[in-house]
Design a protein around this motif. Structure first.
Motif, mmCIF file in Angstrom:
data_model
loop_
_atom_site.group_PDB
_atom_site.id
_atom_site.type_symbol
_atom_site.label_atom_id
_atom_site.label_comp_id
_atom_site.label_asym_id
_atom_site.label_seq_id
_atom_site.Cartn_x
_atom_site.Cartn_y
_atom_site.Cartn_z
ATOM 1 N N THR A 2 2.183 -10.534 -0.282
ATOM 2 C CA THR A 2 3.449 -10.234 0.382
ATOM 3 C C THR A 2 3.230 -9.122 1.400
ATOM 4 N N THR A 3 4.186 -8.937 2.278
ATOM 5 C CA THR A 3 4.110 -7.846 3.249
ATOM 6 C C THR A 3 3.981 -6.510 2.527
ATOM 7 N N GLU A 4 4.743 -6.319 1.465
ATOM 8 C CA GLU A 4 4.673 -5.060 0.730
ATOM 9 C C GLU A 4 3.301 -4.856 0.095
ATOM 10 N N GLU A 5 2.700 -5.896 -0.440
ATOM 11 C CA GLU A 5 1.366 -5.771 -1.024
ATOM 12 C C GLU A 5 0.332 -5.406 0.043
ATOM 13 N N ILE A 6 0.483 -5.953 1.225
ATOM 14 C CA ILE A 6 -0.424 -5.614 2.326
ATOM 15 C C ILE A 6 -0.240 -4.148 2.706
ATOM 16 N N GLN A 7 0.999 -3.689 2.815
ATOM 17 C CA GLN A 7 1.259 -2.283 3.125
ATOM 18 C C GLN A 7 0.662 -1.380 2.049
ATOM 19 N N GLN A 8 0.788 -1.766 0.795
ATOM 20 C CA GLN A 8 0.227 -0.986 -0.309
ATOM 21 C C GLN A 8 -1.294 -0.914 -0.203
ATOM 22 N N ALA A 9 -1.927 -2.042 0.086
ATOM 23 C CA ALA A 9 -3.384 -2.066 0.222
ATOM 24 C C ALA A 9 -3.836 -1.160 1.360
ATOM 25 N N VAL A 10 -3.137 -1.229 2.492
ATOM 26 C CA VAL A 10 -3.478 -0.385 3.638
ATOM 27 C C VAL A 10 -3.290 1.082 3.269
ATOM 28 N N ALA A 11 -2.210 1.412 2.565
ATOM 29 C CA ALA A 11 -1.965 2.798 2.152
ATOM 30 C C ALA A 11 -3.106 3.306 1.276
ATOM 31 N N PHE A 12 -3.574 2.486 0.343
ATOM 32 C CA PHE A 12 -4.682 2.916 -0.510
ATOM 33 C C PHE A 12 -5.962 3.078 0.303
ATOM 34 N N ILE A 13 -6.293 2.084 1.117
ATOM 35 C CA ILE A 13 -7.526 2.154 1.908
ATOM 36 C C ILE A 13 -7.497 3.375 2.824
ATOM 37 N N TYR A 14 -6.342 3.624 3.435
ATOM 38 C CA TYR A 14 -6.202 4.788 4.304
ATOM 39 C C TYR A 14 -6.379 6.082 3.504
ATOM 40 N N GLY A 36 -3.735 -3.146 -6.695
ATOM 41 C CA GLY A 36 -4.061 -4.404 -6.042
ATOM 42 C C GLY A 36 -5.504 -4.449 -5.574
ATOM 43 N N TYR A 37 -5.980 -3.330 -5.046
ATOM 44 C CA TYR A 37 -7.364 -3.224 -4.583
ATOM 45 C C TYR A 37 -8.327 -3.521 -5.727
ATOM 46 N N MET A 38 -8.046 -2.959 -6.890
ATOM 47 C CA MET A 38 -8.939 -3.152 -8.037
ATOM 48 C C MET A 38 -9.013 -4.627 -8.444
ATOM 49 N N GLY A 39 -7.945 -5.373 -8.229
ATOM 50 C CA GLY A 39 -7.947 -6.785 -8.601
ATOM 51 C C GLY A 39 -8.508 -7.708 -7.535
ATOM 52 N N ILE A 40 -8.422 -7.313 -6.275
ATOM 53 C CA ILE A 40 -8.795 -8.211 -5.192
ATOM 54 C C ILE A 40 -10.010 -7.715 -4.404
ATOM 55 N N CYS A 41 -10.045 -6.452 -4.068
ATOM 56 C CA CYS A 41 -11.023 -5.932 -3.103
ATOM 57 C C CYS A 41 -12.272 -5.323 -3.737
ATOM 58 N N MET A 42 -12.132 -4.825 -4.953
ATOM 59 C CA MET A 42 -13.195 -4.058 -5.588
ATOM 60 C C MET A 42 -14.517 -4.808 -5.671
ATOM 61 N N ALA A 43 -14.495 -6.092 -5.943
ATOM 62 C CA ALA A 43 -15.742 -6.838 -6.120
ATOM 63 C C ALA A 43 -16.652 -6.723 -4.904
ATOM 64 N N CYS A 44 -16.085 -6.700 -3.719
ATOM 65 C CA CYS A 44 -16.894 -6.642 -2.496
ATOM 66 C C CYS A 44 -16.984 -5.247 -1.883
ATOM 67 N N HIS A 45 -15.927 -4.454 -2.040
ATOM 68 C CA HIS A 45 -15.900 -3.139 -1.387
ATOM 69 C C HIS A 45 -16.156 -1.991 -2.351
ATOM 70 N N GLY A 46 -16.325 -2.283 -3.641
ATOM 71 C CA GLY A 46 -16.639 -1.251 -4.616
ATOM 72 C C GLY A 46 -15.416 -0.561 -5.177
ATOM 73 N N GLU A 47 -15.582 -0.019 -6.371
ATOM 74 C CA GLU A 47 -14.481 0.634 -7.078
ATOM 75 C C GLU A 47 -13.875 1.783 -6.278
#
Length: 142
Positions: free
Chosen positions: A108-120, A51-62
């Motif tokens: 979704t709540t699960e997608e948010i939890q997944q994103a937090v797990a990756f960022i952490y 999910g990070y690669m599709g949404i966050c990567m553009a601004c926060h980097g690979e």
């Protein structure tokens, strides 16, 4: 052309609106026990990476090193202190005045939890080319 935050890119490069009819997260990351369990779950981290690669990567980097947005791998935080709950709030509410849209209505709540797990999980990874520290020093609590 401006950034189109309403469209997501699938792994095959196709663009599609929304999240396949799934209900977005109303309040954020769900209950705290589920959020904390997600942090150490390799499957949640992997899905969060996708999910990070599709949404966050553009601004926060690979690698989370920061591009337009801040470095997500160091101990410095512009907003909050880097707790899982602070990361949920950042994802859900965004920082529109700084250019980060609120993703809560689209995830979704699960997608948010997944994103937090990756960022952490990338904390302390010290990727090459990382942006210099921004914000206040807050060491991650294990």
């Amino acid at each position: 052309a401006g950034t189109d935050y309403g469209l997501f890119h699938s792994r095959r490069g196709r663009r599609h609106a929304g999240r396949g009819g799934r209900r977005p997260a109303a309040g954020g990351g769900g209950d705290e026990a589920a959020l904390l369990a997600a942090l150490t779950n390799p499957e949640m981290q992997q899905k969060g990476h996708e999910g990070y690669m599709g949404i966050c990567m553009a601004c926060h980097g690979e690698k989370g090193q920061g591009v337009i947005g801040p470095n997500l791998t160091d101990d410095y935080w512009i907003h909050g202190t880097g707790t899982p709950q602070d990361i949920v709030k950042a994802i859900v509410d965004g920082f529109p005045d700084k250019g980060m849209p609120p993703w809560g209505p689209l995830m979704t709540t699960e997608e948010i939890q997944q994103a937090v797990a990756f960022i952490y999980s990338i904390h302390g990874s010290n990727p090459a080319g990382a942006k210099p520290p921004q914000g206040e020093l807050h060491a991650k609590k294990e």
